[in-house]
Design a protein around this motif. Structure first.
Motif, PDB file in Angstrom:
ATOM      1  N   ASP A   1       0.301   1.415   9.398  1.00  0.00           N
ATOM      2  CA  ASP A   1       1.523   1.523  10.196  1.00  0.00           C
ATOM      3  C   ASP A   1       2.627   2.271   9.464  1.00  0.00           C
ATOM      4  OD1 ASP A   1       0.552   0.170  12.407  1.00  0.00           O
ATOM      5  OD2 ASP A   1       0.866  -1.759  11.404  1.00  0.00           O
ATOM      6  N   VAL A   2       2.480   2.413   8.153  1.00  0.00           N
ATOM      7  CA  VAL A   2       3.540   3.080   7.397  1.00  0.00           C
ATOM      8  C   VAL A   2       3.268   4.580   7.398  1.00  0.00           C
ATOM      9  CG1 VAL A   2       4.728   3.171   5.183  1.00  0.00           C
ATOM     10  CG2 VAL A   2       3.665   1.039   5.946  1.00  0.00           C
ATOM     11  N   PRO A   3       4.276   5.372   7.745  1.00  0.00           N
ATOM     12  CA  PRO A   3       4.063   6.826   7.779  1.00  0.00           C
ATOM     13  C   PRO A   3       3.585   7.346   6.419  1.00  0.00           C
ATOM     14  CG  PRO A   3       6.171   6.223   8.764  1.00  0.00           C
ATOM     15  CD  PRO A   3       5.603   4.980   8.180  1.00  0.00           C
ATOM     16  N   GLU A   4       2.674   8.292   6.480  1.00  0.00           N
ATOM     17  CA  GLU A   4       2.038   8.821   5.262  1.00  0.00           C
ATOM     18  C   GLU A   4       3.035   9.178   4.163  1.00  0.00           C
ATOM     19  OE1 GLU A   4      -1.479   9.143   3.647  1.00  0.00           O
ATOM     20  OE2 GLU A   4      -1.674   9.703   5.772  1.00  0.00           O
ATOM     21  N   PRO A   5       4.101   9.968   4.473  1.00  0.00           N
ATOM     22  CA  PRO A   5       4.981  10.459   3.388  1.00  0.00           C
ATOM     23  C   PRO A   5       5.631   9.339   2.579  1.00  0.00           C
ATOM     24  CG  PRO A   5       5.543  11.464   5.503  1.00  0.00           C
ATOM     25  CD  PRO A   5       4.544  10.430   5.784  1.00  0.00           C
ATOM     26  N   ILE A   6       5.891   8.192   3.167  1.00  0.00           N
ATOM     27  CA  ILE A   6       6.637   7.188   2.382  1.00  0.00           C
ATOM     28  C   ILE A   6       5.737   6.088   1.850  1.00  0.00           C
ATOM     29  CG2 ILE A   6       8.916   7.579   3.459  1.00  0.00           C
ATOM     30  CD1 ILE A   6       8.387   5.179   5.239  1.00  0.00           C
ATOM     31  N   ARG A   7       4.432   6.193   2.067  1.00  0.00           N
ATOM     32  CA  ARG A   7       3.535   5.147   1.559  1.00  0.00           C
ATOM     33  C   ARG A   7       3.640   4.997   0.050  1.00  0.00           C
ATOM     34  NH1 ARG A   7      -2.072   5.805   4.871  1.00  0.00           N
ATOM     35  NH2 ARG A   7      -1.072   5.517   6.903  1.00  0.00           N
ATOM     36  N   SER A   8       3.895   6.148  -0.614  1.00  0.00           N
ATOM     37  CA  SER A   8       3.922   6.106  -2.069  1.00  0.00           C
ATOM     38  C   SER A   8       5.120   5.306  -2.592  1.00  0.00           C
ATOM     39  CB  SER A   8       3.990   7.534  -2.607  1.00  0.00           C
ATOM     40  OG  SER A   8       5.146   8.148  -2.038  1.00  0.00           O
ATOM     41  N   GLN A   9       6.127   5.166  -1.734  1.00  0.00           N
ATOM     42  CA  GLN A   9       7.310   4.422  -2.209  1.00  0.00           C
ATOM     43  C   GLN A   9       7.091   2.918  -2.176  1.00  0.00           C
ATOM     44  OE1 GLN A   9      10.665   5.667   0.135  1.00  0.00           O
ATOM     45  NE2 GLN A   9      10.171   7.827  -0.105  1.00  0.00           N
ATOM     46  N   LEU A  10       6.013   2.436  -1.535  1.00  0.00           N
ATOM     47  CA  LEU A  10       5.788   0.979  -1.411  1.00  0.00           C
ATOM     48  C   LEU A  10       5.453   0.395  -2.776  1.00  0.00           C
ATOM     49  CD1 LEU A  10       3.710   0.799   1.865  1.00  0.00           C
ATOM     50  CD2 LEU A  10       6.144   0.361   1.531  1.00  0.00           C
ATOM     51  N   ARG A  11       6.017  -0.785  -3.031  1.00  0.00           N
ATOM     52  CA  ARG A  11       5.731  -1.488  -4.277  1.00  0.00           C
ATOM     53  C   ARG A  11       5.046  -2.796  -3.927  1.00  0.00           C
ATOM     54  NH1 ARG A  11      10.089  -3.570  -5.818  1.00  0.00           N
ATOM     55  NH2 ARG A  11      11.551  -2.566  -4.415  1.00  0.00           N
ATOM     56  N   PRO A  12       4.076  -3.176  -4.712  1.00  0.00           N
ATOM     57  CA  PRO A  12       3.452  -4.497  -4.428  1.00  0.00           C
ATOM     58  C   PRO A  12       4.448  -5.619  -4.748  1.00  0.00           C
ATOM     59  CG  PRO A  12       2.564  -3.540  -6.448  1.00  0.00           C
ATOM     60  CD  PRO A  12       3.525  -2.524  -5.903  1.00  0.00           C
TER      61      PRO A  12
ATOM     62  N   VAL B   1      10.282  -6.750  21.593  1.00  0.00           N
ATOM     63  CA  VAL B   1       9.398  -7.843  21.150  1.00  0.00           C
ATOM     64  C   VAL B   1       8.117  -7.247  20.580  1.00  0.00           C
ATOM     65  CG1 VAL B   1       7.961  -9.744  21.956  1.00  0.00           C
ATOM     66  CG2 VAL B   1      10.342  -9.597  22.691  1.00  0.00           C
ATOM     67  N   ARG B   2       7.617  -6.230  21.255  1.00  0.00           N
ATOM     68  CA  ARG B   2       6.413  -5.557  20.738  1.00  0.00           C
ATOM     69  C   ARG B   2       6.670  -5.025  19.323  1.00  0.00           C
ATOM     70  NH1 ARG B   2       2.723  -7.589  22.798  1.00  0.00           N
ATOM     71  NH2 ARG B   2       1.526  -6.853  24.571  1.00  0.00           N
ATOM     72  N   ALA B   3       7.841  -4.424  19.138  1.00  0.00           N
ATOM     73  CA  ALA B   3       8.179  -3.877  17.820  1.00  0.00           C
ATOM     74  C   ALA B   3       8.254  -4.994  16.789  1.00  0.00           C
ATOM     75  CB  ALA B   3       9.518  -3.144  17.887  1.00  0.00           C
ATOM     76  N   LEU B   4       8.853  -6.126  17.184  1.00  0.00           N
ATOM     77  CA  LEU B   4       8.944  -7.263  16.267  1.00  0.00           C
ATOM     78  C   LEU B   4       7.546  -7.724  15.874  1.00  0.00           C
ATOM     79  CD1 LEU B   4      11.758  -9.591  17.685  1.00  0.00           C
ATOM     80  CD2 LEU B   4      11.777  -8.308  15.552  1.00  0.00           C
ATOM     81  N   GLN B   5       6.687  -7.825  16.897  1.00  0.00           N
ATOM     82  CA  GLN B   5       5.334  -8.306  16.623  1.00  0.00           C
ATOM     83  C   GLN B   5       4.630  -7.377  15.649  1.00  0.00           C
ATOM     84  OE1 GLN B   5       3.879  -8.519  20.646  1.00  0.00           O
ATOM     85  NE2 GLN B   5       4.409 -10.716  20.821  1.00  0.00           N
ATOM     86  N   ARG B   6       4.828  -6.123  15.868  1.00  0.00           N
ATOM     87  CA  ARG B   6       4.188  -5.138  14.988  1.00  0.00           C
ATOM     88  C   ARG B   6       4.724  -5.310  13.572  1.00  0.00           C
ATOM     89  NH1 ARG B   6       3.098   0.591  16.576  1.00  0.00           N
ATOM     90  NH2 ARG B   6       1.941   1.444  14.786  1.00  0.00           N
TER      91      ARG B   6
END
Lengths: 468, 412
Positions: free
Chosen positions: B398-409, B385-390
């Motif tokens: 919350d997103v690990p540094e290495p994959i932040r660049s893959q995020l698209r708006p 439940v904690r994970a869901l809430q997060r």
């Protein structure tokens, strides 16, 4: 309206030069009407009829009494118990529903095949069908335990927001048996309307006139009425014909779709249908032999009719015998150990006597019908028909109870014994059947008068169709 | 006989028609052909059994009954198929023996039965209705001779309302056609008409018969504040002892049996306060009693799917996302309270001990699930439940540094 007179009362001879007459003696429209209507018009209550009615009414009371006891006490009053959860009630159900099939065969299939001899017996055979189906419908209802929720079988919107499971053969059965009942009842009543009008027109008391008048719906035999009537009759016959083979086929899927050895076989539908017709014709003989003699209808329901019925019985008996043999063959040929065991268990297990009695009644005794003497002597055919009734009931017992009592798991095996209530219910259902049939004989036209007139031999060759 | 009686109702009752009797079916058929040839339209033939070829002699058109029956059969078959597919395949999908939801073969028996049934009803009702039945009265019934028509009498009836009707010539026509006797039938006003009272009785009966279904429908549709009435109460009143009820079986008269003094039932020794209550010293704990692992998270996901999704939905957004809740709303259950979203601020701020407590003992309208779920699993669910809430309230951090660049708006 004079007709051919016969030298003697035997019309069973097969003289290729002359078609045997369907009625005996010089019969006219009037004498036919008279002899059928007289039965219902006799003011004095016939003594033997009354005694029979009292006995069967008492049995009917026992029937409903035991049903009341079952409902108020619980399903434990029956002998049904693990592993034989389907026992007497289902045996009785299959037995009674099978009885009905002869009536439909006579009234529908023989009509389509233009078998004119059917006219003398179709009315009473149809009545037999309806009464047998009534007896049949009662049994699955009461064996469910909670009879007050029987209506859950109907697909109606309910507060549980649930629907019946239409993939279950038991649901098909609900539809098949109820359709069968309704179609038979409509066919029977429609066929009776002109004869009810006859009874109305002959009525001497106001009461009779109003009751039969109400039932006859104002029929006046006009050509416009006859035209649509004959059409409807033909259509109903055509619609009832597939029911003769479908109803018992669906009933057989109740078993054949299950995985139980002894049930799970593809020959069940034709095997059940042949057995149903066989048992039904036996019941026709059981009813008609005494009825035609007692109510003075021997000249309409002649020995030739009974001869024909017995020939059908002989034929279906042979089909049933063949089915028994094939069942054994398949059990052996399948190489399936349980399948083999079930059949050995039927013949040599603890219920072996039911199996051999069944073979004697259904296969051996009816072979006597190869002899013409047996086919045309009322008391002999009556006794054989009684034996067939017993044999066909036992057949269902062997299939249902004996298969269930020893299934895959030996640890689960158990003997089934009926309780007193089981036995009383079976007897009681016969009481109900005979009560209804006796009332029918006394108050409704037992022979289809208009249809007999239609096939009466007439002097003039009056129209295209061959007569007599 | 007064030739114009029907024009002077005061002098004698009006004429309804002429009834002629014939000696045999053949005579009748010949006479019918003669009447038809004379151009009559309002007339009929009466006989104790159907006479072959009479329809042709009279020029009757074939009846439309077969088409009616065919139509009914088609309706029956289609109706049965639609009913079974909809009920077992769509409205309440029912999987039986791995058969497809929309299974045609299993529908065939009932399609056949319903087709036959509706066709037979059409034939039956059609025969009665097209034959003009039920017929309360008809002029022919006033002839004493006509009672033979259902035994051995063959008749022709010429109705007075035919435009050719003229008593003398009509008589002559019938006699020349071979009539044995001809009778003039009078209209009997009194006994020919259906008594008015009968209609009222029938109408009242129909209205009364319709009342129960209408009442039932009215009561069953629309929201109700009380549980709906249902007839069969077997489930509501079962023969069993309820907690705290009396029983004559035991000396102390109580059905609920107290535990034997000085004993603890197996598995009930719950000494670890943190693990079993979620509290330490009356305070909600904020840590897990065991080390959270990926396996525990996976276990929590699975248990959450089993125990919580039916109400709270797969993601925990509550409302009607769970199937139990959706169904309760569909059925307009009066007492149903929508399950809370697990992502509301107040729930997110709760310490893990309190979430654990909610699962164990329920809260307000949520039932207690402690009896169904072992304590370790409850903690696993809390973790999930904690994970869901997060997941529903995540930030970029919350997103690990290495994959932040893959995020698209994405547009909201």
């Amino acid at each position: 309206m004079t007709t051919l007179a016969l030298m003697h009362d035997d019309n069973t001879a097969n003289d290729p030069q002359r078609r045997a007459p369907l009625v005996i003696g010089p019969q006219t429209d009037e004498t036919v009407t008279d002899s059928v209507c007289r039965v219902t018009e006799e003011v004095r209550t016939p003594r033997a009829w009354f005694v029979a009615l009292v006995v069967s009414a008492a049995l009917t009371a026992v029937f409903f009494g035991t049903i009341g006891y079952l409902i108020t006490t619980g399903i434990g009053v029956l002998g049904n118990n693990r592993p034989v959860m389907w026992a007497f009630p289902i045996v009785n159900f299959v037995f009674w529903i099978g009885i009905g099939h002869a009536g439909t065969l006579i009234s529908a299939i023989l009509f389509l095949f233009r078998q004119q001899w059917r006219t003398a017996i179709n009315r009473s055979a149809e009545a037999m069908t309806i009464f047998a189906v009534i007896c049949a419908l009662i049994f699955p209802g009461i064996h469910m335990g909670r009879i007050w929720v029987a209506y859950w079988m109907a697909p109606y919107p309910n507060q549980m927001a649930l629907w019946p499971n239409f993939r279950s053969p038991l649901m098909w059965d609900v539809f098949a048996v109820n359709t069968y009942f309704l179609v038979s009842a409509m066919f029977w009543y429609l066929g009776m309307i002109p004869d009810l009008a006859t009874l109305r027109d002959r009525a001497t008391s106001r009461l009779r006139h109003s009751i039969y008048g109400l039932l006859a719906l104002g029929w006046n035999g006009s050509a416009r009425q006859w035209q649509v009537y004959e059409r409807a009759y033909l259509l109903l016959a055509a619609l009832a014909t597939p029911l003769v083979v479908s109803v018992h086929s669906v009933v057989s899927t109740d078993f054949a779709v299950a995985q139980l050895p002894g049930w799970h076989t593809t020959i069940f539908p034709p095997y059940f249908v042949a057995g149903a017709i066989f048992s039904g014709f036996a019941m026709v003989v059981t009813l008609m032999v005494p009825a035609r003699a007692y109510f003075g209808l021997k000249h309409l329901v002649t020995l030739r009719h009974l001869d024909n019925v017995n020939k059908i019985m002989l034929a279906t008996s042979c089909i049933v015998a063949y089915s028994y043999a094939i069942e054994l063959f398949i059990a052996w040929y399948s190489g399936h150990s349980h399948e083999r065991f079930v059949h050995l268990n039927r013949a040599f297990g603890p219920y072996a006597w039911t199996y051999w009695l069944m073979v004697a009644c259904n296969v051996l005794l009816p072979q006597l019908f190869w002899l013409k003497r047996c086919r045309t002597t009322p008391w002999i055919m009556f006794l054989i028909a009684l034996a067939v009734n017993v044999g066909m009931w036992l057949e269902r017992f062997v299939i249902i109870v004996v298969s269930l009592s020893r299934d895959y798991l030996p640890a689960n095996w158990a003997m089934y014994y009926p309780t007193l209530i089981d036995v009383l219910m079976l007897l009681g259902s016969f009481g109900l059947f005979f009560t209804l049939f006796l009332l029918f004989c006394r108050y409704l036209p037992m022979v289809a008068i208009w249809e007999v007139k239609h096939v009466l031999p007439r002097e003039e060759v009056n129209h295209g169709r061959t007569r007599a | 006989m007064d030739a114009h009686a029907h024009e002077h109702p005061n002098s004698s009752p009006p004429v309804a028609g002429l009834l002629a009797q014939f000696a045999s079916p053949e005579a009748l058929r010949a006479a019918a052909a003669a009447v038809r040839a004379a151009g009559w339209t309002r007339w009929d033939v009466h006989s104790p059994f159907p006479i072959h070829g009479i329809d042709r002699a009279m020029g009757l058109r074939p009846s439309p009954l077969p088409w009616l029956v065919l139509g009914a059969a088609v309706v029956g078959v289609v109706l049965a198929l639609a009913m079974q597919l909809w009920m077992n395949g769509i409205d309440y999908p029912l999987i039986i023996s791995g058969k497809p939801l929309l299974s045609l073969p299993t529908s065939v028996p009932i399609m056949f039965e319903l087709g036959v049934l509706l066709a037979a009803i059409a034939a039956f009702v059609g025969a009665i209705a097209l034959g003009g039945l039920p017929l309360y009265g008809h002029p022919v019934f006033f002839s004493s001779r006509f009672s033979r028509a259902s035994t051995d009498g063959f008749f022709i009836f010429l109705a007075a309302d035919d435009q050719r009707f003229e008593p003398i010539s009509a008589q002559a026509l019938l006699r020349s056609a071979g009539a044995v006797s001809v009778e003039t039938l009078q209209v009997d006003e009194a006994s020919g008409r259906v008594p008015g009272g009968l209609y009222w009785i029938l109408a009242t009966a129909v209205v009364l018969a319709l009342l129960p279904p209408v009442l039932v429908t009215w009561y069953r549709t629309g929201p109700k504040s009380n549980p709906r009435i249902h007839l069969i109460q077997d489930m509501d009143f079962q023969e069993k002892y309820r907690p705290q009820s009396a029983s004559p079986l035991f000396a102390d008269g109580r059905a609920t049996r107290p535990t034997v003094p000085e004993t603890i039932p197996q598995g009930r020794l719950q000494a670890d306060e943190h693990l079993y209550t979620g509290k330490v010293a009356e305070q909600w704990v904020t840590t897990f009693p065991m080390q959270p692992t990926a396996a525990m998270m996976e276990r929590g996901r699975e248990r959450y799917g089993i125990f919580c999704t039916t109400c709270h939905g797969l993601v925990g957004e509550g409302g009607v996302s769970g199937i139990t809740s959706a169904r309760a709303v569909k059925r307009r259950e009066p007492n149903w309270v929508l399950p809370l979203s697990l992502h509301t601020q107040s729930v997110r701020e709760q310490p893990v001990g309190q979430l654990f407590h909610t699962i164990t003992h329920g809260v307000r309208t949520m039932p207690a699930l402690g009896a169904q779920i072992p304590a370790e699993d409850r903690w696993a669910i809390v973790l999930y439940v904690r994970a869901l809430q997060r997941s529903q309230n995540a930030t970029l951090d919350d997103v690990p540094e290495p994959i932040r660049s893959q995020l698209r708006p994405v547009s909201p």
